[in-house]
Structures are given as structure tokens and as C-alpha cells.
Design a protein around this motif. Structure first.
Motif, short mmCIF file in Angstrom:
data_model
loop_
_atom_site.label_atom_id
_atom_site.label_comp_id
_atom_site.label_asym_id
_atom_site.label_seq_id
_atom_site.Cartn_x
_atom_site.Cartn_y
_atom_site.Cartn_z
N ASP A 12 65.17 -21.75 24.67
CA ASP A 12 64.63 -20.48 24.17
C ASP A 12 65.47 -19.31 24.66
O ASP A 12 65.76 -18.37 23.90
N ASP A 92 54.36 -21.23 23.41
CA ASP A 92 53.94 -21.95 22.20
C ASP A 92 52.65 -22.69 22.43
O ASP A 92 52.25 -22.94 23.56
N ARG A 93 52.00 -23.05 21.36
CA ARG A 93 50.66 -23.62 21.44
C ARG A 93 50.65 -25.04 21.97
O ARG A 93 49.60 -25.56 22.32
N ILE A 148 53.65 -18.98 19.60
CA ILE A 148 54.27 -19.47 18.37
C ILE A 148 53.84 -20.91 18.07
O ILE A 148 53.91 -21.78 18.94
N PHE A 150 54.80 -24.16 17.08
CA PHE A 150 56.07 -24.85 16.92
C PHE A 150 55.95 -26.19 16.20
O PHE A 150 56.92 -26.90 16.06
N ALA A 155 59.97 -23.41 14.84
CA ALA A 155 60.77 -23.46 16.06
C ALA A 155 62.20 -23.02 15.76
O ALA A 155 62.76 -23.34 14.72
N ARG A 196 56.42 -30.22 20.92
CA ARG A 196 57.51 -29.36 21.39
C ARG A 196 58.63 -30.19 22.01
O ARG A 196 59.81 -29.88 21.84
N GLN A 235 59.74 -17.08 10.69
CA GLN A 235 58.85 -16.86 11.81
C GLN A 235 58.51 -15.37 11.89
O GLN A 235 59.15 -14.60 12.59
#
Length: 244
Positions: A12, A92-93, A148, A150, A155, A196, A235
Motif C-alpha cells: 500500500d 480494508d474490511r 476499502i 478489497f 484493490a 486480502r 475506487q
């Protein structure tokens, strides 16, 4: 104006730099900030006009909140123009228990440092807070939380591999085979326990093939030549970063 983006890991951290350069016109700062040394895994400072932006890879989701705690405390003790005017957290979730849980944790840290806002932090929008700095002056800071999803094409790694596939049919074949390999290799889900992790593994395996001899420059050139401007159309949450 000083701003900071706090993200989780090294991938990231790298990709966000390219996104901010290509999509929003930032460039590497000649003088790199040292304020997060020892607090994060890595950081890079960009500049645009009179603005400075530090992007920090914190070293995992568990490090995001401790680093935020440090940044807020530094703001509270600062004088002059040392403080950050805008702070962004990106996670991210797949990496947090629930969005509300994460928001509550952030709100708790803000309260501990006497940062006051009309509303609590909320995903996807800038929230304004007031506080008193080391000189006793009332100051303002804006926070943005981006959580976010993903699991689909949102992503950055998935976008990048898709862009490479569109530009080169040979690489597209490698990426397709890489994806199938990663999806089937850990059948018991002992290691790739989250979506992820699958996304990151596909990204890393492709580049292990493409740049097997640790050809750092080639890898950087590949990433640099991606049309990152198109990513924000996929995104939409990242469009908020234009306001930094």
C-alpha cells in the motif's frame, strides 16, 4: 499545509505514492521528513506547491491506531506550522473486525487527546476537529477514514495487474496462471486466510516471476507506467485524496 496518509503495509505504501504522483500531481520532496522515524516501517514525503504530504506504511493494521495516537499527540504539542492539517487512515474490511468498531477506536483516541468535532469519525468523508496546540492556540485538523472493500476489483494490486494484462497478452497469460496457482495452492486455507492475503499473494507471485532477479528498477518502471489516473474511477473513495 502538512498532511499525512497512514496505511497498513509496504505494498500500500508503494502504490499510494504512485497514485498521488500520477493522479494528483505530487512529487518527491527534496527534504524527507523524519518525524515518524522509529514509529512506522517506512515513510516518504511528497510535495506540491506549498503542501507537504507524508505517506507512512505503519507495519500492519494493528499499528494504524498507535501511529495515529502518536500523530495526534504530536499535533497537540506542536507549535507554529509543525502540525498536520489533514490526516488520512486507509485500511480494508478484511483486516478489521467491523467498520463501526474501528471508528469507535478512533473516536476514543481523539477524545483522549482533546480533539473535538461536531460528529464522530465516519468512513468516506472529511471530519473537522479543533484542539489546542503547545502554545495554547486553537487549531483545526481534518481526518479522513477510508475503509476499502478489497474483495473485488477495488484493490490497487488488482487494478495494477489488470492494467498490465491489457497492455501485454504474454503477461496477461502469466497473470492468469498466477491467479489460478494462488487460488488453489493453499487448499486448507492455513496461510491465505483472508481475501486480502490472496490479493497480495497474486501481486507478489507475478512480480517474483517478472523480476525474479530482484530487478528493483524494472519493478519500479512497471508500476510507474501504470495509468493510475484511471484507478480513482474504479475506487471512488480515493477521489477524496484529491482534497489533500
Amino acid at each position: 499545509m502538512n498532511s499525512i496518509i497512514l496505511c497498513e503495509g509496504s505494498t500500500d505504501f508503494v502504490l499510494l505514492q504512485y497514485l498521488m504522483r500520477k493522479a494528483y500531481g505530487w512529487s518527491d520532496a527534496e527534504n524527507q521528513s523524519m518525524i515518524l522515524r522509529g514509529k512506522v516501517k517506512r515513510s516518504r514525503t511528497l510535495e506540491k506547491g506549498d503542501g507537504r504530504l507524508t505517506i507512512a506504511g505503519c507495519g500492519g493494521v494493528s499499528r494504524l491506531l498507535p501511529v495515529l495516537d502518536y500523530v495526534l499527540e504530536r499535533n497537540r504539542l506542536s507549535a507554529g506550522n509543525e502540525a498536520n492539517d489533514k490526516i488520512v487512515l486507509i485500511t480494508d474490511r478484511d483486516e478489521i473486525e467491523t467498520e463501526a468498531f474501528f471508528e469507535n477506536k478512533i473516536n476514543g483516541i481523539l477524545e483522549e487527546h482533546d480533539f473535538h468535532g461536531e460528529e464522530g469519525i465516519c468512513h468516506g468523508k472529511w471530519d473537522g476537529y479543533t484542539y489546542r496546540n503547545g502554545q495554547g492556540k486553537e487549531k483545526q485538523v481534518e481526518l479522513l477514514l477510508l475503509v476499502i472493500p478489497f474483495e473485488e476489483k477495488g484493490a490497487m494490486e488488482t487494478f495494477l495487474l489488470g492494467a498490465i494484462s491489457q497492455n501485454d497478452c504474454y503477461d496477461a497469460d502469466i497473470i492468469e496462471k498466477t491467479n489460478l496457482f494462488v487460488e488453489g495452492i493453499d487448499s486448507e486455507k492455513r496461510y491465505l486466510t483472508k481475501r486480502r492475503y490472496l490479493t497480495k499473494a497474486k501481486f507478489d507471485v507475478y512480480f517474483s516471476v517478472r523480476t525474479a532477479a530482484e530487478q528493483f528498477v524494472e519493478r519500479q518502471n512497471i508500476i510507474k507506467n501504470i495509468e493510475w489516473e484511471k484507478y480513482i474511477l474504479i475506487q471512488e473513495s480515493f477521489q477524496k485524496l484529491e482534497e489533500i
